[in-house]
Design an enzyme around this catalytic site. Structure first.
Site, PDB file in Angstrom:
ATOM      1  CD1 TRP A 169      -0.452   4.359   2.627  1.00  0.00           C
ATOM      2  CD2 TRP A 169       0.875   6.182   3.363  1.00  0.00           C
ATOM      3  NE1 TRP A 169      -0.953   5.686   2.215  1.00  0.00           N
ATOM      4  CE2 TRP A 169      -0.201   6.639   2.729  1.00  0.00           C
ATOM      5  CE3 TRP A 169       1.665   7.161   4.091  1.00  0.00           C
ATOM      6  CZ2 TRP A 169      -0.536   8.083   2.577  1.00  0.00           C
ATOM      7  CZ3 TRP A 169       1.438   8.365   3.720  1.00  0.00           C
ATOM      8  CH2 TRP A 169       0.223   8.952   3.158  1.00  0.00           C
ATOM      9  CE1 TYR A 225      -4.143   1.294  -0.458  1.00  0.00           C
ATOM     10  CE2 TYR A 225      -3.710   2.502   1.354  1.00  0.00           C
ATOM     11  CZ  TYR A 225      -4.328   2.270   0.428  1.00  0.00           C
ATOM     12  OH  TYR A 225      -5.506   3.100   0.057  1.00  0.00           O
TER      13      TYR A 225
END
Length: 761
Positions: free
Chosen positions: A111, A109
């Site tokens: 992050w 994702y």
């Protein structure tokens, strides 16, 4: 004492070495420092870490596919790195040979790190491409609906994010700042490429000091704070498109819409106008029609429409509004309403798609493209929209539509996840639990024993961003940074690159993956490439040795002196600087979307009531707002002292209107059970006059903690309640904010234990 720097998604921090060891402090560059990252070195975070490679017991003893029903409920066996790499490499080979690379899903994702080399998404994609490819995902939970519809209507979301009017421009030229969903400072604490200068608080204060009138249309009052009075219109969640249509209708009825702008810069007004007036369907979209839908009185809507005429108006929309059923519509309608006012491309006017959603919107800094780790070419063409992972696992072979095309879900046998936590960002976690039992094998790189790690078969301990050196180029923040190592990784934790190198060696592709470069050599090579790229843009960077010694390069001297105004070049010369839409203009009516023939997304912005919303709720139901948390980024650092200080009795706070709380007999801190047909969770009640009636606010980020005996989630994770259905057949984005729940006072429950590691053998 000596000081160095580390860059993270939530801020830039100095690494200070003193008599008591290493600590982090906020960097002097930052005018509004964020405390979240100060706690990365805390003992509370350290206790959650994965220290050694670990294999789920049944999988290790019986082989792939053994007892998937025990994922999340079984002990792990710690093994050596050699053994872990051997098992992972052999299983990847088995899946490739038996089912092909289209049976491997590569999850990430983005992050996990603000650094450009240790970017987990780049690392996992490069590795999986090295061994023949993988099934990928498209878009993001935060923006899927907007990312798909906005290129049809005006421009790609990434371009819009980097080109918003600057805060200086708004303070100088805007008269009225109208925002749907506020400008939440808690969201603006972060940016994907890292934050050097938190500017949103000061930007809002600049506007207030300049006398800009601010109106917040939101179920929550506190997501717009300027230091001056802000008018709050508490709208019913999910009704924003109806509200915007009513404003548009009233502006048109007054003859205040800019026909010259609509004719020159837009296409499709003549097809949208009959819908707006009711000539097409018999229902004018006026204030009287909208008032009972959105809960804002018709005279208030009409007064606002009059106020918007004759002034320079900026209309902003929060990202949260597209995380809902029909989430494309309010974004498309914001563009349409701004076009009707005719101020797009003018100082102080137009529209914004997320002021406050990240720190970068409104930045005065120039965007410069940096160098990133080459990911190679993925020969596997199958993909899924990011929020459809449970659908993919539960219904392989089933068809789905995406942006006008029809595809089918692949049959996934192995999930490889590095960077991200699906048990944080996915909806209907009880459904995900069922889907998560489908693959033969789940391999994860994890820093901590999150719910995702506990439900994996092979868990590989990975270092955190402050435990490695990297290159950071947050150009919209105005810095390039060499990020230093603040601490050694605990136990046997290694970087993603080191882990993939181990597995690539087992699989015979080490040289192809590494190109015979160490981590330090990769970082230096990326900097060298970036230095050449930027030299062509007139930005001279020092050589690598000087850069590494300096640590931080301030790019402000290279920034353009003028205030940025989004779409000003298009306004000045629509033929010479056309948009990337099919017509080159703003598309109020999209022939491309109309031709798709979708039942839930038509050729122009349209009001469609969500299937689950407060407008059709029972008297005892509440509309759930699962917004971003204030004390962490997503679920990262949930165990830190800063995050723990925001919990009540160890659980997340659930805010509801104070009159609703009194009606239910709830006081501050009372234990409540929140439930619907999808799941149940516990939280602590907070009566709050700043929450609209019949609305419940339970922020995301609490680590998933179901009771082993009952399945009751004990920590306050709202995604046991949210529905796992697409925003529409256009985008397939998530619909988390279309969710109804009930609340009851609870008397007793087992204590939450989200941060206790699993049993290790």
């Amino acid at each position: 004492m000596t000081s160095r720097q580390t860059l993270s998604h939530w801020g830039t921090y100095d690494i200070v070495e003193g008599p008591k060891g290493v600590r982090l402090k906020s960097n002097a560059l930052d005018p509004d420092p964020n405390p979240i990252g100060l706690h990365q070195l805390s003992p509370e975070v350290a206790r959650t870490r994965v220290l050694r490679p670990a294999i789920r017991k049944s999988w290790l003893e019986q082989g792939p596919g053994a007892r998937p029903d025990l994922r999340g409920r079984e002990a792990f066996v710690e093994v050596s790195w050699d053994k872990a790499a051997e098992l992972a490499g052999a299983e990847l080979d088995r899946i490739r040979q038996a089912y092909g690379n289209k049976a491997i899903f590569g999850g990430s994702y983005g992050w996990a790190s603000a650094g450009r080399f240790h970017h987990a998404q780049s690392q996992v994609h490069r590795f999986l491409n090295t061994i023949g490819g993988y099934v990928a995902h498209r878009d993001s939970y935060s923006l899927a609906a907007a990312r798909v519809v906005l290129p049809h209507a005006v421009a790609p979301m990434a371009w819009l994010m980097n080109n918003h009017n600057t805060w200086d421009d708004l303070a100088a030229h805007c008269d009225l700042f109208l925002t749907l969903g506020g400008v939440p400072l808690k969201n603006a604490q972060i940016s994907q490429a890292g934050v050097a200068r938190h500017r949103v608080r000061e930007g809002l204060r600049q506007m207030a000091g300049a006398g800009v009138e601010c109106i917040n249309v939101s179920p929550l009052r506190d997501n717009m704070e300027t230091g001056a009075p802000v008018e709050w219109l508490p709208i019913r969640p999910g009704s924003d498109t109806a509200f915007l249509l009513a404003l548009a209708h009233e502006i048109r009825a007054m003859g205040a819409h800019d026909r010259a702008f609509l004719d020159r810069y837009c296409t499709g007004w003549e097809k949208f106008e009959p819908y707006l007036t009711g000539a097409g369907d018999g229902q004018p979209k006026d204030a009287d029609w909208a008032a009972p839908l959105c809960g804002i009185e018709a005279p208030t809507i009409r007064a606002l429409a009059r106020k918007m005429t004759g002034k320079r108006v900026m209309i902003n929309i929060a990202w949260a509004l597209q995380r809902a059923e029909h989430g494309e519509q309010p974004f498309w309608m914001v563009v349409t309403l701004a076009a009707m006012l005719g101020q797009i491309g003018l100082p102080g006017g137009g529209f914004g798609v997320g002021y406050g959603a990240e720190n970068l919107m409104g930045s005065p800094h120039a965007e410069l493209r940096g160098a990133s780790l080459p990911q190679g070419i993925n020969p596997v063409k199958e993909f899924i929209p990011v929020a459809r992972i449970a659908d993919m696992l539960l219904t392989p072979g089933a068809p789905f539509t995406y942006d006008g095309e029809t595809y089918s879900y692949p049959d996934i046998r192995l999930v490889y996840w590095a960077g991200g936590n699906p048990y944080h960002h996915h909806q209907d976690l009880n459904r995900l639990e069922r889907a998560w039992q489908k693959p033969d094998t789940i391999i994860v790189h994890e820093q901590a024993w999150t719910a995702t790690a506990r439900r994996a078969d092979i868990v590989l301990p990975v270092s955190m961003a402050h435990e490695r050196e990297d290159l950071g180029y947050a150009t919209m923040e105005g810095v390039v940074m060499h990020t230093h190592k603040a601490a050694e990784p605990p136990g046997l934790a290694e970087s993603d690159y080191a882990i993939f190198t181990r597995i690539a060696r087992v699989m015979g592709v080490e040289e192809k993956f590494t190109e015979n470069r160490s981590e330090a050599e990769w970082i230096e090579s990326l900097y060298a490439r970036m230095r050449k790229m930027w030299a062509r843009e007139g930005v001279d960077l020092p050589d690598y040795a000087a850069f590494r010694e300096a640590g931080v390069i301030d790019l402000q001297p290279h920034d353009p002196p003028e205030q940025r105004v989004m779409l000003s070049a298009f306004r000045a010369d629509p033929e010479g600087a056309p948009l990337e839409t099919p017509s080159g203009r703003i598309e109020i009516f999209s022939e491309a979307i109309h031709a798709m023939g979708l039942p839930d997304c038509f050729g122009h912005p349209t009001w469609m009531p969500p299937g689950e919303w407060a407008g059709e709720a029972a008297p005892d139901q509440f509309h759930l707002i699962s917004d971003q948390p204030a004390r962490k980024l997503h679920s990262q650092l949930d165990a830190s002292p800063h995050s723990l200080a925001g919990k009540i009795h160890g659980r997340e706070p659930a805010h509801l209107n104070d009159r609703d709380a009194a009606r239910l007999g709830l006081a501050y801190g009372d234990l409540v059970e929140i439930h619907n047909a999808r799941g149940r969770c516990l939280a602590s009640a907070v009566p709050d006059a700043g929450v609209a009636p019949n609305v419940l606010r339970l922020s995301t980020g609490a680590w998933f903690d179901p009771c082993p005996e009952t399945g009751l989630e004990r920590h306050g994770n709202p995604n046991v309640l949210t529905q796992d259905r697409p925003a529409s057949q256009l985008s397939q984005g998530c619909a988390a904010h279309s969710c109804l729940v009930r609340i009851v006072k609870a008397t007793q429950a087992s204590a939450p234990a989200p941060f206790t590691p699993p049993e290790l053998a």
